[in-house]
Write an enzyme that holds these catalytic residues in place. Structure first.
Site, PDB file in Angstrom:
ATOM      1  N   LYS A  23     -12.129  -1.623 -50.019  1.00 35.42           N
ATOM      2  CA  LYS A  23     -11.941  -1.510 -48.565  1.00 35.42           C
ATOM      3  C   LYS A  23     -11.308  -2.770 -47.983  1.00 35.42           C
ATOM      4  O   LYS A  23     -10.337  -2.692 -47.229  1.00 35.42           O
ATOM      5  CB  LYS A  23     -13.301  -1.276 -47.884  1.00 35.42           C
ATOM      6  N   ASN A  24     -11.858  -3.924 -48.330  1.00 32.97           N
ATOM      7  CA  ASN A  24     -11.401  -5.143 -47.669  1.00 32.97           C
ATOM      8  C   ASN A  24     -10.061  -5.652 -48.199  1.00 32.97           C
ATOM      9  O   ASN A  24      -9.534  -6.641 -47.697  1.00 32.97           O
ATOM     10  CB  ASN A  24     -12.475  -6.232 -47.743  1.00 32.97           C
ATOM     11  N   ARG A  94     -13.351  -3.881 -36.634  1.00 31.74           N
ATOM     12  CA  ARG A  94     -12.904  -5.236 -36.302  1.00 31.74           C
ATOM     13  C   ARG A  94     -11.711  -5.672 -37.136  1.00 31.74           C
ATOM     14  O   ARG A  94     -10.912  -6.495 -36.713  1.00 31.74           O
ATOM     15  CB  ARG A  94     -14.029  -6.244 -36.552  1.00 31.74           C
ATOM     16  N   CYS A 118     -20.518  -7.927 -33.220  1.00 32.92           N
ATOM     17  CA  CYS A 118     -20.994  -6.679 -33.801  1.00 32.92           C
ATOM     18  C   CYS A 118     -22.416  -6.908 -34.283  1.00 32.92           C
ATOM     19  O   CYS A 118     -22.979  -7.976 -34.058  1.00 32.92           O
ATOM     20  CB  CYS A 118     -20.087  -6.225 -34.931  1.00 32.92           C
ATOM     21  N   ARG A 123     -18.885 -13.210 -34.446  1.00 30.69           N
ATOM     22  CA  ARG A 123     -17.599 -12.995 -35.094  1.00 30.69           C
ATOM     23  C   ARG A 123     -16.368 -13.299 -34.228  1.00 30.69           C
ATOM     24  O   ARG A 123     -15.551 -12.431 -33.932  1.00 30.69           O
ATOM     25  CB  ARG A 123     -17.536 -11.564 -35.657  1.00 30.69           C
ATOM     26  N   ASP A 307     -21.610  -9.781 -48.447  1.00 33.01           N
ATOM     27  CA  ASP A 307     -21.580  -8.308 -48.449  1.00 33.01           C
ATOM     28  C   ASP A 307     -22.505  -7.692 -49.503  1.00 33.01           C
ATOM     29  O   ASP A 307     -22.633  -6.467 -49.567  1.00 33.01           O
ATOM     30  CB  ASP A 307     -20.147  -7.803 -48.643  1.00 33.01           C
ATOM     31  N   ARG A 399     -17.759   4.330 -43.434  1.00 28.30           N
ATOM     32  CA  ARG A 399     -16.679   3.375 -43.182  1.00 28.30           C
ATOM     33  C   ARG A 399     -16.258   2.675 -44.466  1.00 28.30           C
ATOM     34  O   ARG A 399     -15.100   2.278 -44.594  1.00 28.30           O
ATOM     35  CB  ARG A 399     -17.138   2.303 -42.185  1.00 28.30           C
TER      36      ARG A 399
HETATM   37  N1  EPU Z   1     -15.279 -17.345 -37.995  1.00 29.38           N
HETATM   38  C1  EPU Z   1     -15.065 -18.142 -36.886  1.00 29.38           C
HETATM   39  N2  EPU Z   1     -13.846 -18.097 -36.272  1.00 29.38           N
HETATM   40  C2  EPU Z   1     -12.833 -17.293 -36.705  1.00 29.38           C
HETATM   41  C3  EPU Z   1     -13.055 -16.486 -37.839  1.00 29.38           C
HETATM   42  C4  EPU Z   1     -14.292 -16.530 -38.467  1.00 29.38           C
HETATM   43  O1  EPU Z   1     -15.954 -18.870 -36.465  1.00 29.38           O
HETATM   44  O2  EPU Z   1     -11.767 -17.310 -36.102  1.00 29.38           O
HETATM   45  C5  EPU Z   1     -16.591 -17.364 -38.682  1.00 29.38           C
HETATM   46  C6  EPU Z   1     -17.329 -16.034 -38.607  1.00 29.38           C
HETATM   47  O3  EPU Z   1     -18.039 -15.888 -37.400  1.00 29.38           O
HETATM   48  C7  EPU Z   1     -18.230 -16.111 -39.815  1.00 29.38           C
HETATM   49  C8  EPU Z   1     -17.375 -16.885 -40.821  1.00 29.38           C
HETATM   50  O4  EPU Z   1     -16.372 -17.544 -40.057  1.00 29.38           O
HETATM   51  O5  EPU Z   1     -19.383 -16.848 -39.523  1.00 29.38           O
HETATM   52  C9  EPU Z   1     -16.721 -16.053 -41.891  1.00 29.38           C
HETATM   53  O6  EPU Z   1     -16.152 -14.891 -41.337  1.00 29.38           O
HETATM   54  P1  EPU Z   1     -14.805 -14.243 -41.876  1.00 29.38           P
HETATM   55  O7  EPU Z   1     -13.733 -14.476 -40.875  1.00 29.38           O
HETATM   56  O8  EPU Z   1     -14.556 -14.658 -43.270  1.00 29.38           O
HETATM   57  O9  EPU Z   1     -15.161 -12.695 -41.844  1.00 29.38           O
HETATM   58  P2  EPU Z   1     -14.136 -11.530 -41.609  1.00 29.38           P
HETATM   59  O10 EPU Z   1     -12.814 -11.919 -42.108  1.00 29.38           O
HETATM   60  O11 EPU Z   1     -14.262 -11.034 -40.214  1.00 29.38           O
HETATM   61  C10 EPU Z   1     -14.432 -10.360 -43.931  1.00 29.38           C
HETATM   62  C11 EPU Z   1     -14.857  -9.020 -44.427  1.00 29.38           C
HETATM   63  C12 EPU Z   1     -16.350  -8.858 -44.204  1.00 29.38           C
HETATM   64  C13 EPU Z   1     -17.067  -9.966 -44.979  1.00 29.38           C
HETATM   65  C14 EPU Z   1     -16.543 -11.333 -44.520  1.00 29.38           C
HETATM   66  C15 EPU Z   1     -17.129 -12.487 -45.305  1.00 29.38           C
HETATM   67  C16 EPU Z   1     -12.859  -7.707 -44.109  1.00 29.38           C
HETATM   68  C17 EPU Z   1     -12.164  -6.620 -43.398  1.00 29.38           C
HETATM   69  N3  EPU Z   1     -14.104  -7.996 -43.716  1.00 29.38           N
HETATM   70  O12 EPU Z   1     -14.743 -10.400 -42.545  1.00 29.38           O
HETATM   71  O13 EPU Z   1     -16.717  -7.593 -44.732  1.00 29.38           O
HETATM   72  O14 EPU Z   1     -18.445  -9.902 -44.758  1.00 29.38           O
HETATM   73  O15 EPU Z   1     -15.107 -11.373 -44.655  1.00 29.38           O
HETATM   74  O16 EPU Z   1     -16.841 -12.357 -46.658  1.00 29.38           O
HETATM   75  O17 EPU Z   1     -12.312  -8.290 -45.040  1.00 29.38           O
HETATM   76  C18 EPU Z   1     -18.057  -5.664 -44.962  1.00 29.38           C
HETATM   77  O18 EPU Z   1     -17.214  -5.247 -45.776  1.00 29.38           O
HETATM   78  O19 EPU Z   1     -19.169  -5.107 -44.777  1.00 29.38           O
HETATM   79  C19 EPU Z   1     -17.740  -6.863 -44.176  1.00 29.38           C
HETATM   80  C20 EPU Z   1     -18.402  -7.188 -43.067  1.00 29.38           C
END
Ligand code: EPU
Length: 420
Positions: A23-24, A94, A118, A123, A307, A399
């Site tokens: 998915k990711n 998201r 969320c 996030r 995850d 999802r």
């Molecule tokens: N963060 C910030 N500022 C930003 C971006 C992130 O402070 O601009 C913080 C977040 O709040 C969090 C940390 O950085 O505390 C890491 O978040 P990240 O940005 O890596 O998460 P994401 O990219 O939104 C992806 C996966 C998630 C997975 C996370 C961590 C996708 C589509 N989603 O989310 O997947 O948990 O990386 O590995 O790739 C899931 O599949 O259930 C899922 C939530």
């Protein structure tokens, strides 16, 4: 129509299933097709609600999509007319934020709804915005939308304050069409980021360092379509391995990548599982034993993935001994604990740590899913509970898990989907 899953617990899982595409990885790869001047073919696409949502998002932009019966998707971005990701789609997924970088880099403009928080945390997307600004974008936030403009982005050296998966993906995609060289430091090393980099390279991008914490990207004038197969889903694989471990069973997962699951396999071995692997399969044998509780701390790849945290919380709930789970990525990712407590588990949450004294059995209860991985952990708990557990709001699970009840049934679980 909304539906729920009914799981009758108590059977050890045995058998063989195939891992689906990740998915990711597929979500940013579908967004990357927006960078292309010609049609792109994406294979090994999992049949998931988030993929449907992404296709709807691209479709509303005017992008032409053709899906065959094996879920190969042909994306032709040449008919694009709307450079916008509306709130009603972003609020359900998201990950839609990953269209921001590609739209801006290829078309010089993008309007993307702010995703907001969320169930698992606040996030923010400040690092996505800061990085694009460093590449020359003008960005305003108006009416809940990120409004971004740029003549042509230029290369930049960006040091990420925090490791962010979709943040790294957005900036890497934008940098591919920027003028000059970009360096992204403290980049995410997750396999899905590497898969996206490989896809972009196949489209003609010049990226070095994927899988390390420093990415070097030499911007090119244009990218073209290619055929790209999405990598297997390591989190889905890990979830089925925990399902086998928690039930004392024995399963083999085919078409997967053991090398992407090292931290998870290590914890399963600590929990008492026998693991064997080949290039593209993993077998877990618990030999009917009750798992031993483990200590887990989530962190960016290659450490233990957030995850997989909820699934190991379920494992610890029924394991021998006291387990400790520390969540360092998201501030509110313990929603499943309240539901597991209703099944008779003994878990205390303090700050970002869940301490669990394993109980020999859980009792079935009506449960409510709150997010994707939390739902998975409730289903795992249902597999070992006495009686019939129902898990409501399973749109969360749809999802991100392809045919979950069919795959679990194939492993001998008693599970069915009914209207709720
Ligand atoms: N963060 C910030 N500022 C930003 C971006 C992130 O402070 O601009 C913080 C977040 O709040 C969090 C940390 O950085 O505390 C890491 O978040 P990240 O940005 O890596 O998460 P994401 O990219 O939104 C992806 C996966 C998630 C997975 C996370 C961590 C996708 C589509 N989603 O989310 O997947 O948990 O990386 O590995 O790739 C899931 O599949 O259930 C899922 C939530």
């Amino acid at each position: 129509m909304s539906s729920k899953l009914i799981i009758s617990g108590g059977l050890p899982l045995t058998g063989e299933i195939r891992a689906s595409g990740a998915k990711n990885a597929v979500l940013p790869i579908l967004a990357a097709t927006l960078l292309s001047d010609t049609p792109m073919h994406v294979g090994n696409v999992p049949h998931l609600q988030d993929v449907t949502t992404t296709m709807e998002l691209l479709g509303r932009m005017g992008v032409d999509l053709v899906v065959d019966e094996r879920m190969n998707i042909e994306v032709d971005p040449r008919s694009i007319r709307e450079l916008r990701a509306p709130y009603e789609l972003v609020k359900t997924m998201r990950a839609a934020i990953v269209v921001l970088g590609p739209l801006l880099a290829r078309y010089g403009r993008a309007e993307v709804s702010l995703p907001g928080g969320c169930a698992i945390g606040s996030r923010p997307v400040n690092l996505h915005i800061n990085g694009l600004q460093a590449m020359g974008a003008h960005i305003d936030v108006e009416g809940g939308y990120i409004i971004a403009r740029a003549e042509r982005l230029h290369g930049a050296r960006i040091v990420m304050d925090q490791v962010t998966v979709t943040g790294t993906e957005n900036l890497m995609m934008a940098a591919c069409l920027a003028r000059g060289e970009s360096v992204i430091e403290n980049a995410a090393r997750e396999p899905e980021v590497v898969d996206l980099a490989h896809c972009l390279i196949c489209m003609g991008a010049k990226i070095e360092g994927a899988g390390t914490d420093t990415l070097h990207i030499d911007g090119v004038d244009s990218l073209t379509g290619c055929h790209y197969d999405v990598l297997p889903d390591r989190i889905e694989t890990g979830t089925y391995l925990v399902a086998a471990a928690i039930t004392g069973g024995r399963v083999r997962i085919k078409d997967t990548r053991p090398d992407l699951l090292e931290a998870v396999l290590l914890k399963l071995v600590e929990a008492g599982a026998e693991i064997s692997t080949g290039d593209d399969w993993i077998e877990l044998d618990m030999q009917g034993r009750r798992p031993t509780a483990v200590k887990v701390r989530t962190a960016p790849y290659p450490a233990f993935p957030t995850d997989m945290q909820a699934q190991f919380t379920a494992l610890n709930a029924v394991a021998e001994g006291t387990g400790v789970i520390t969540e360092t990525i998201f501030e509110n990712r313990f929603m499943h604990v309240h539901e597991l407590q209703r099944m008779g588990s003994d878990i205390q949450v303090e700050g970002n740590t869940a301490v669990s004294r394993g109980v020999p059995r859980l009792r079935a209860a009506p449960l409510m899913a709150t997010d994707l991985r939390a739902s998975a952990s409730l289903i795992l708990a249902g597999l070992v509970a006495d009686g019939d557990t129902s898990v409501d709001r399973i749109y969360h699970i749809d999802r991100g898990y392809e045919c979950i009840e069919e795959k679990l049934a194939q492993l001998g679980a008693r599970i069915r989907r009914v209207p709720s």
